[in-house]
Design a protein around this motif. Structure first.
Motif, PDB file in Angstrom:
ATOM      1  N   GLY A   1     -71.581  32.510  47.071  1.00 39.13           N
ATOM      2  CA  GLY A   1     -72.919  32.713  47.624  1.00 39.13           C
ATOM      3  C   GLY A   1     -73.790  31.484  47.501  1.00 39.13           C
ATOM      4  N   LEU A   2     -73.621  30.755  46.408  1.00 40.52           N
ATOM      5  CA  LEU A   2     -74.411  29.541  46.203  1.00 40.52           C
ATOM      6  C   LEU A   2     -73.894  28.365  47.021  1.00 40.52           C
ATOM      7  N   GLU A   3     -72.749  28.543  47.666  1.00 42.40           N
ATOM      8  CA  GLU A   3     -72.180  27.481  48.499  1.00 42.40           C
ATOM      9  C   GLU A   3     -72.369  27.722  49.989  1.00 42.40           C
ATOM     10  N   VAL A   4     -72.767  28.928  50.378  1.00 41.29           N
ATOM     11  CA  VAL A   4     -72.930  29.269  51.793  1.00 41.29           C
ATOM     12  C   VAL A   4     -74.231  28.656  52.312  1.00 41.29           C
ATOM     13  N   GLU A   5     -74.103  27.857  53.344  1.00 41.77           N
ATOM     14  CA  GLU A   5     -75.271  27.192  53.910  1.00 41.77           C
ATOM     15  C   GLU A   5     -76.286  28.234  54.370  1.00 41.77           C
ATOM     16  N   GLY A   6     -77.535  28.004  54.104  1.00 37.69           N
ATOM     17  CA  GLY A   6     -78.590  28.944  54.463  1.00 37.69           C
ATOM     18  C   GLY A   6     -78.816  29.952  53.347  1.00 37.69           C
ATOM     19  N   LEU A   7     -77.773  30.653  52.957  1.00 37.37           N
ATOM     20  CA  LEU A   7     -77.885  31.640  51.887  1.00 37.37           C
ATOM     21  C   LEU A   7     -78.198  30.950  50.558  1.00 37.37           C
ATOM     22  N   ALA A   8     -77.542  29.842  50.298  1.00 35.71           N
ATOM     23  CA  ALA A   8     -77.759  29.114  49.046  1.00 35.71           C
ATOM     24  C   ALA A   8     -79.226  28.711  48.890  1.00 35.71           C
ATOM     25  N   ASP A   9     -79.847  28.282  49.981  1.00 40.14           N
ATOM     26  CA  ASP A   9     -81.254  27.886  49.918  1.00 40.14           C
ATOM     27  C   ASP A   9     -82.162  29.074  49.612  1.00 40.14           C
ATOM     28  N   LYS A  10     -81.846  30.234  50.201  1.00 41.67           N
ATOM     29  CA  LYS A  10     -82.647  31.431  49.932  1.00 41.67           C
ATOM     30  C   LYS A  10     -82.507  31.857  48.479  1.00 41.67           C
ATOM     31  N   LEU A  11     -81.286  31.784  47.957  1.00 38.85           N
ATOM     32  CA  LEU A  11     -81.067  32.167  46.564  1.00 38.85           C
ATOM     33  C   LEU A  11     -81.746  31.197  45.613  1.00 38.85           C
ATOM     34  N   SER A  12     -81.589  29.893  45.867  1.00 36.59           N
ATOM     35  CA  SER A  12     -82.180  28.912  44.952  1.00 36.59           C
ATOM     36  C   SER A  12     -83.703  28.970  44.994  1.00 36.59           C
TER      37      SER A  12
ATOM     38  N   PRO B   1     -80.628  42.239  50.121  1.00 37.51           N
ATOM     39  CA  PRO B   1     -80.206  42.027  51.520  1.00 37.51           C
ATOM     40  C   PRO B   1     -79.365  40.759  51.701  1.00 37.51           C
ATOM     41  N   GLN B   2     -79.653  39.729  50.914  1.00 38.28           N
ATOM     42  CA  GLN B   2     -78.859  38.504  50.982  1.00 38.28           C
ATOM     43  C   GLN B   2     -77.467  38.738  50.402  1.00 38.28           C
ATOM     44  N   ALA B   3     -77.418  39.489  49.307  1.00 35.81           N
ATOM     45  CA  ALA B   3     -76.131  39.782  48.661  1.00 35.81           C
ATOM     46  C   ALA B   3     -75.215  40.547  49.604  1.00 35.81           C
ATOM     47  N   LYS B   4     -75.781  41.417  50.404  1.00 32.95           N
ATOM     48  CA  LYS B   4     -74.974  42.216  51.336  1.00 32.95           C
ATOM     49  C   LYS B   4     -74.184  41.324  52.300  1.00 32.95           C
ATOM     50  N   ASN B   5     -74.703  40.140  52.564  1.00 26.38           N
ATOM     51  CA  ASN B   5     -73.976  39.195  53.429  1.00 26.38           C
ATOM     52  C   ASN B   5     -72.654  38.767  52.804  1.00 26.38           C
ATOM     53  N   LEU B   6     -72.526  38.928  51.494  1.00 29.06           N
ATOM     54  CA  LEU B   6     -71.320  38.506  50.791  1.00 29.06           C
ATOM     55  C   LEU B   6     -70.292  39.625  50.618  1.00 29.06           C
ATOM     56  N   PHE B   7     -70.640  40.852  50.989  1.00 25.35           N
ATOM     57  CA  PHE B   7     -69.703  41.961  50.839  1.00 25.35           C
ATOM     58  C   PHE B   7     -68.381  41.690  51.553  1.00 25.35           C
ATOM     59  N   PRO B   8     -68.392  41.260  52.826  1.00 29.74           N
ATOM     60  CA  PRO B   8     -67.112  40.973  53.495  1.00 29.74           C
ATOM     61  C   PRO B   8     -66.352  39.824  52.831  1.00 29.74           C
ATOM     62  N   GLU B   9     -67.067  38.846  52.321  1.00 31.77           N
ATOM     63  CA  GLU B   9     -66.453  37.704  51.636  1.00 31.77           C
ATOM     64  C   GLU B   9     -65.752  38.163  50.364  1.00 31.77           C
ATOM     65  N   TYR B  10     -66.388  39.079  49.636  1.00 36.01           N
ATOM     66  CA  TYR B  10     -65.778  39.597  48.408  1.00 36.01           C
ATOM     67  C   TYR B  10     -64.486  40.340  48.731  1.00 36.01           C
ATOM     68  N   LYS B  11     -64.543  41.189  49.723  1.00 39.26           N
ATOM     69  CA  LYS B  11     -63.341  41.940  50.107  1.00 39.26           C
ATOM     70  C   LYS B  11     -62.239  40.980  50.542  1.00 39.26           C
ATOM     71  N   SER B  12     -62.609  39.941  51.250  1.00 35.16           N
ATOM     72  CA  SER B  12     -61.649  38.930  51.682  1.00 35.16           C
ATOM     73  C   SER B  12     -61.022  38.216  50.485  1.00 35.16           C
TER      74      SER B  12
END
Length: 136
Positions: free
Chosen positions: A21-32, A112-123
């Motif tokens: 999540g901290l490496e995904v462009e766009g998402l990382a900026d929102k988290l940081s 809501p940002q974390a939900k973007n990572l649900f498919p990544e986790y399953k993958s």
């Protein structure tokens, strides 16, 4: 029975998804930009994951020097189910399945940002042939 065999598996998958999540462009900026330093205390097996979102660092183990402003306490199984989209964090806190300490509303804004990572986790789990964790 716990779905993770040991703390190394917890770190591989549950800390691993935070790292992604901290490496995904766009998402990382929102988290940081959130200012959240999250420490998650997992049980069964015991493991500690600290996510310093402003500095984009994930640390494992109890020796982290980052000072958390939000802490969560849950079983590793609950953490796994959360990342699979099977646990509503707000409801889990209301039921006591997850305990929280600190400014929880700050953390809940990130869901809501974390939900973007649900498919990544399953993958991640699929790539490691961990259908047992997906089915848990």
């Amino acid at each position: 029975m716990a779905v993770f065999k040991n703390e190394d598996e917890v770190y591989k998958f549950l800390a691993g998804i935070f790292q992604r999540g901290l490496e995904v462009e766009g998402l990382a900026d929102k988290l940081s930009g959130s200012g959240v330093v999250l420490r998650v205390h997992y049980t069964d097996p015991d493991a500690v994951v600290t996510v310093d979102m402003p500095n984009k660092v994930v640390e494992t183990g109890a020796s982290s020097t980052a000072v958390p402003n939000v802490e969560l306490f849950m079983s590793s199984d609950t953490g796994n189910k959360f990342w699979l989209g099977k646990v509503n964090l707000t409801m889990a806190m209301a039921k006591g399945t997850v305990r929280a300490k600190g400014p929880v509303p700050k953390l809940l804004k990130l869901i809501p940002q974390a939900k973007n990572l649900f498919p990544e986790y399953k993958s991640m789990l699929q790539s490691e042939n961990r259908q047992d964790l997906i089915d848990a």
